[in-house]
Design a protein around this motif. Structure first.
Motif, short mmCIF file in Angstrom:
data_model
loop_
_atom_site.label_atom_id
_atom_site.label_comp_id
_atom_site.label_asym_id
_atom_site.label_seq_id
_atom_site.Cartn_x
_atom_site.Cartn_y
_atom_site.Cartn_z
N ILE B 34 0.88 -1.17 0.00
CA ILE B 34 0.00 0.00 0.00
C ILE B 34 0.92 1.21 0.00
O ILE B 34 1.65 1.46 0.96
CB ILE B 34 -0.91 0.04 1.23
CG1 ILE B 34 -1.79 -1.21 1.29
CG2 ILE B 34 -1.78 1.29 1.20
CD1 ILE B 34 -2.72 -1.25 2.48
N PHE B 35 0.92 1.92 -1.12
CA PHE B 35 1.86 3.02 -1.30
C PHE B 35 1.11 4.34 -1.21
O PHE B 35 0.22 4.62 -2.01
CB PHE B 35 2.54 2.86 -2.66
CG PHE B 35 3.68 3.82 -2.89
CD1 PHE B 35 4.93 3.58 -2.32
CD2 PHE B 35 3.50 4.96 -3.66
CE1 PHE B 35 5.99 4.46 -2.53
CE2 PHE B 35 4.56 5.84 -3.87
CZ PHE B 35 5.81 5.58 -3.31
N GLU B 201 -0.82 6.77 7.81
CA GLU B 201 -0.18 5.82 8.72
C GLU B 201 -0.49 4.37 8.34
O GLU B 201 0.23 3.46 8.71
CB GLU B 201 -0.66 6.05 10.15
CG GLU B 201 -0.70 7.50 10.56
CD GLU B 201 0.35 7.86 11.60
OE1 GLU B 201 1.16 6.98 11.90
OE2 GLU B 201 0.34 9.00 12.08
N TYR B 202 -1.61 4.16 7.64
CA TYR B 202 -1.97 2.80 7.27
C TYR B 202 -1.14 2.28 6.10
O TYR B 202 -1.21 1.11 5.77
CB TYR B 202 -3.45 2.70 6.85
CG TYR B 202 -4.47 3.29 7.81
CD1 TYR B 202 -4.19 3.39 9.16
CD2 TYR B 202 -5.70 3.70 7.34
CE1 TYR B 202 -5.13 3.93 10.02
CE2 TYR B 202 -6.65 4.23 8.20
CZ TYR B 202 -6.35 4.36 9.55
OH TYR B 202 -7.30 4.87 10.38
N CYS B 203 -0.40 3.16 5.45
CA CYS B 203 0.34 2.74 4.26
C CYS B 203 1.63 2.03 4.65
O CYS B 203 2.22 2.30 5.69
CB CYS B 203 0.69 3.96 3.41
SG CYS B 203 -0.76 4.86 2.83
N ASN B 204 2.08 1.11 3.79
CA ASN B 204 3.37 0.48 4.03
C ASN B 204 4.50 1.48 3.84
O ASN B 204 5.43 1.54 4.63
CB ASN B 204 3.58 -0.70 3.07
CG ASN B 204 2.51 -1.75 3.25
OD1 ASN B 204 1.71 -1.99 2.36
ND2 ASN B 204 2.47 -2.36 4.42
N PRO B 220 6.21 4.89 7.35
CA PRO B 220 5.77 5.83 8.39
C PRO B 220 6.65 5.74 9.64
O PRO B 220 7.06 6.76 10.19
CB PRO B 220 4.33 5.39 8.67
CG PRO B 220 3.87 4.81 7.39
CD PRO B 220 5.07 4.12 6.80
N THR B 221 6.97 4.51 10.05
CA THR B 221 7.79 4.35 11.25
C THR B 221 9.18 4.95 11.04
O THR B 221 9.70 5.67 11.90
CB THR B 221 7.93 2.84 11.59
OG1 THR B 221 6.72 2.20 11.25
CG2 THR B 221 8.25 2.65 13.05
N THR B 231 3.44 11.61 14.86
CA THR B 231 2.38 11.35 13.86
C THR B 231 2.83 11.81 12.48
O THR B 231 3.69 12.67 12.34
CB THR B 231 1.08 12.10 14.20
OG1 THR B 231 1.35 13.49 14.15
CG2 THR B 231 0.54 11.73 15.56
N MET B 232 2.19 11.23 11.48
CA MET B 232 2.47 11.63 10.10
C MET B 232 2.04 13.08 9.87
O MET B 232 2.63 13.80 9.08
CB MET B 232 1.70 10.73 9.12
CG MET B 232 2.35 9.39 8.82
SD MET B 232 4.05 9.53 8.26
CE MET B 232 3.85 10.42 6.74
#
Lengths: 311, 243, 368
Positions: B34-35, B201-204, B220-221, B231-232
């Motif tokens: 997920i990009f 944040e849900y994206c890889n 994100p990490t 947070t993003m």
């Protein structure tokens, strides 16, 4: 008797056979920044459009600054600033021309226009772009110009319908900084938004659903009165397992919050039991700790609870 | 040849006159990823997506989608992608069922396949009762889910979503993202743009575009560690603010 | 080209058409309304021409001359006892179109076989009316002479025989033209709007990311509207027959086939416009401008092509209605067939093919 600056009593409105708003009561005090939140079709836009006299109520008593929306249409329009959803300015006019046009529309005296423009430019930082065509501004700048145009006649009440939908986070931030400054100047602001991070910036909010207000108050007192327990799960690839976790009995709901999950439990009794079950699903270690419920948790719990009861 | 790269861009550019809407962007998207494609309004995201979907020709540079060049292989690309734009792209004056049948038809599915898919989709979306209502009458959240399903009818390995959740309330957005996750779990590649940083944040992996260029790319990490933010949203405001 | 995809588009277009019954009603009623309005409003038939007479002679001969006008169905005698200086104001107020001044020595002059002059004043602001009155007066004078002299007017007598439209009814002339105008207008509007609407709603983009190619979109969109346009054509002709008793001397089947070609041209033209226009409004305006004006002014709809200045005659060759007018008037009024009309039919098909290819090429450039 002095009414609050916005006073809605027992307001109903239907379109065709469907009820958009059902006996709504709402009050906004002078100088307040008031947020209207709710899912699509909750009746926010209907309420807002009634306040600015664009549609007439089926029933109810609605006053803006002691003016009746049914009788004092012209007066209300002259003291309110209204920014509709997807408000678009004239793209082929310059920033300056747009402002002057709206000033003339609202009978702003000629000699005051320059001064008001100057003041609005202080908020919006649009002065360097005064000669640029509105169509060539970036999305955030367009939004600020639209806001400026609704402010040019010094409205007592500012009513904004989802002003930041589709706007990037940086521009949203700037937009809300401007709203805060306007509030300091004593302008009453009613704003609807789908963003919860914006809702918490309001003095008070009302959560609307299916034409009714489910909850209202200061964001912090609302969340404090939340009865369920929220636990935050943190770990790797949690979201992939969200659907299996949701099936564990005893969990009211599981929601993704960024890369973590929020579990809603009725109390803390089954906590350890549920922790074990989640571990079985994930097959690796994770963190689970109680967190203060956010407005978003409350929103979801209220709306989902309502839908569940409804069905 | 089976490739592990679903989408690959190298120095991809698109100019409109003197304006460089997309300016030499390069990136790879792995299969099943997920990009997230982030950026301010007007940063060039939509232009980039349109090039990748074969709706716009690039000015310079090259990109491949599902192994096909966007310059020479648009016909093949179109068979391998699903696309959902920020504008609601179903026909409001057609019923739910008619919309599904139409999109099935233009992707060349057989009558039988369309009938099966329609049944499956309607039950997945819980829209059986609504199948003969006009699409106009659906709530926005449903419409968006229906649009997503319509773009998945032909079972494409790659799907492009351009601001799929714009203006949608938090609950509908979450429901929508659950579907996105299911799609990714089935091995499909998801290429998504959004203004909601909690969705980022849900994206890889995410990339951040600014003025036509990609100015940051990572998980994100990883980005949170790099910029020391939690947070993003903070990261985004920080990075764009700096530029 | 894949049939399944085209069929999907066709089905979808039909669904749009029949779901929006209000628009459908307008599409069907508009031609009927137009034909009634145009059919009654645009008329070159001379009726109810009013005139004044100053008869200074007041003799049986002068009354005989006046009767020559009043007995026809064209003229109505409105003023008799007026002064000379009132004539001008009657003309200015448009109370009369003609005035006849008979001198006091009218009868004496006739008897003495001198050349007798009677003044005829004609309002030629409308040149058609002026010409008509002039011609008719000459005829009255001629008949008057014959009667008076009681002898044949001469060796050579012209007696015109009017062909194809013996009653000189202008409806016969206009209604076939209206078929041409309305078909062109409606059909090109339909296609130009249907595609620009999809541009506006964003659905066109969604279709374009599918394997559908522009050719398939164009074909899928044109076919439903050909049937709709054809249906419209039938309605117009039925109404023309019922309301105006326009004759159909030739083959109905030939009208049908050649109308189809013409509809195809109109639809292709609409497509061409929609490949450039971005919004429905622009498409609508452009279509109206580009169809109505040339069709009315340059195709022979009102003004014969042969009497236009040469450059305009060349331009009229590019106007599809020019050919269709010749075709439909030929079939309906003259009853001629393909043997005489094939060149015009070929020209029409050529224009259609040219427009369609231009539309498709334009689509490829803008959409791919």
């Amino acid at each position: 008797m002095m009414l609050p600056i916005i006073s809605i009593k027992n307001f109903s409105k239907s379109f065709g056979g469907t009820k958009a708003v059902a006996s709504l009561d709402l009050e906004v005090e002078k100088g307040e920044l008031f947020g209207l939140i709710g899912p699509d079709g909750a009746g926010k836009t209907t309420t807002i459009r009634t306040l600015v006299t664009l549609i007439s109520p089926d029933s109810g008593e609605i006053f803006v600054n002691n003016l009746d929306v049914k009788k004092d249409v012209r007066k209300i329009r002259s003291i309110t600033g209204y920014m509709p959803q997807r408000f678009s300015l004239y793209p082929d006019l310059s920033v300056n021309q747009n402002l002057v046009f709206f000033a003339n529309l609202f009978d702003v005296p000629k000699r005051e226009i320059a001064e008001r423009k100057k003041r609005l430019f202080q908020f919006s930082n649009l002065e360097p772009f005064a000669g640029r065509l509105a169509g060539q501004l970036s999305g955030g700048m367009k939004q600020k110009l639209a806001l400026s145009c609704t402010l040019i006649h010094n409205p007592v009440v500012l009513i904004l319908d989802e002003p930041t939908t589709g706007v990037d986070p940086v521009s949203r931030n700037e937009f809300w900084t401007i709203l805060k400054e306007l509030k300091k100047e004593g302008v009453t602001i009613l704003v609807s938004t789908p963003y919860m991070d914006e809702a918490v910036k309001c003095d008070r909010v009302a959560i609307m659903h299916e034409g009714m207000v489910l909850a209202r108050g200061k964001p912090e007192t609302m969340t404090a009165s939340f009865q369920n327990r929220i636990y935050k799960l943190a770990g790797q690839d949690l979201i992939k397992h969200i659907n299996s976790i949701a099936l564990i009995p005893g969990i009211l709901s599981v929601q993704s919050f960024g890369d973590s999950l929020h579990l809603t439990l009725p109390d803390n009794q089954a906590k350890e039991n549920i922790r074990g079950k989640i571990k079985n699903i994930l097959g690796r270690s994770f963190q689970m700790e109680p967190v203060e419920p956010s407005l978003e948790d409350l929103f979801i719990a209220l709306i989902e609870g309502k839908s569940r009861n409804g069905n | 040849m089976e490739t592990e790269i679903a989408v690959s861009a190298s120095k991809l550019s698109r100019h409109f006159g003197a304006f460089k809407a997309v300016d030499e962007i390069s990136f790879d998207v792995k299969k099943g990823e997920i990009f997230g494609f982030l950026g301010a309004n007007g940063a060039g995201k939509t232009t980039a997506i349109k090039m990748l979907c074969g709706l716009l020709k690039p000015t310079e540079g090259e990109a491949t989608v599902a192994g096909f060049s966007i310059r020479t292989g648009t016909a093949m690309i179109k068979k391998n992608i699903g696309y959902m734009s920020q504008k609601f792209s179903l026909y409001e004056d057609l019923t739910v069922k008619e919309n599904i049948e139409f999109y099935g038809g233009i992707y060349g599915l057989s009558r039988e396949e369309i009938a099966n898919k329609t049944r499956l989709l309607l039950s997945e979306l819980n829209l059986e009762n609504m199948q003969n209502s006009l699409t106009r009458a659906l709530p926005l959240g449903w419409k968006q889910r229906l649009a997503l399903s319509a773009s998945l009818l032909h079972d494409p390995p790659i799907i492009f979503l351009d601001e799929p959740t714009g203006g949608v309330d938090p609950i509908s957005r979450r429901n929508f993202w659950r579907i996105i996750y299911e799609i990714a779990n089935r091995g499909k590649t998801v290429f998504v743009t959004t203004h909601y940083m909690d969705e980022a944040e849900y994206c890889n992996r995410v990339s951040i575009m600014h003025r036509g260029k990609i100015i940051e790319l990572g998980t994100p990490t990883g980005l949170k560690q790099k910029y020391d933010k939690t947070t993003m949203q903070d990261i985004f405001i920080h990075i764009i603010g700096q530029n | 080209m894949k049939l399944r995809r085209i069929i999907s588009i066709i089905i979808k277009e039909y669904t749009h058409i029949f779901r929006d019954w209000r628009s459908l009603l307008i599409i069907i009623l508009m031609p009927v309304l137009m034909i009634i309005l145009y059919g009654y409003a645009i008329t070159l038939d001379m009726k109810n021409l009013t005139f004044a007479v100053i008869d200074d002679a007041k003799t049986p001969e002068s009354r005989e001359l006046i009767r020559g006008f009043t007995e026809s169905r064209f003229f109505i005698l409105k003023y008799t006892d007026i002064k000379r200086n009132e004539i001008e104001s009657l003309f200015k107020k448009r109370y009369i179109q003609m005035a006849l001044v008979i001198p006091g020595d009218f009868s004496e002059s006739l008897v003495s076989n001198r050349i007798t002059k009677v003044q005829l004043i004609v309002d030629a602001a409308d040149s058609n009316v002026g010409t008509f009155i002039n011609n008719y007066s000459n005829r009255v004078a001629q008949l008057f002479n014959e009667k008076l002299n009681n002898r044949s007017p001469g060796i050579l007598g012209l007696e015109p025989r009017i062909l194809f439209n013996p009653d000189m009814k202008s409806a016969n002339f206009f209604v076939p033209g209206l078929v041409a105008l309305i078909l062109l207008l409606i059909c090109s509007l339909l296609t130009s709007i249907t595609i620009t609407r999809e541009k506006e709603t964003g659905t066109l983009e969604q279709i374009l990311v599918s394997p559908v190619n522009p050719m398939e979109i164009v074909v899928g969109k044109v076919i439903p509207y050909i049937t709709l346009g054809f249906f419209n054509g039938i309605i117009i002709i039925i109404f023309a027959r019922l309301l105006f008793k326009v004759p159909i001397n030739g083959s109905l089947a030939l009208i049908a086939v050649l109308s189809l070609i013409y509809i195809f041209v109109a639809l292709s033209f609409g497509l061409m416009i929609s490949s450039v226009a971005k919004t429905q409004q622009i498409a609508m305006l452009a279509t109206l401008m580009a169809t109505v004006l040339p069709t009315i002014m340059l195709s022979g709809f009102i003004f014969p092509v042969a009497s236009m200045p040469l450059p305009l005659q060349y331009i009229s060759k590019a106007v599809p209605a020019t050919y269709f007018l010749i075709i439909i008037r030929g079939i309906m009024l003259k009853g001629i067939g393909l043997a005489e009309l094939w060149q015009h039919a070929a020209a029409l098909s050529g224009i259609g093919m040219l427009m369609l290819s231009m539309a498709i090429i334009r689509f490829k450039v803008t959409l791919e």
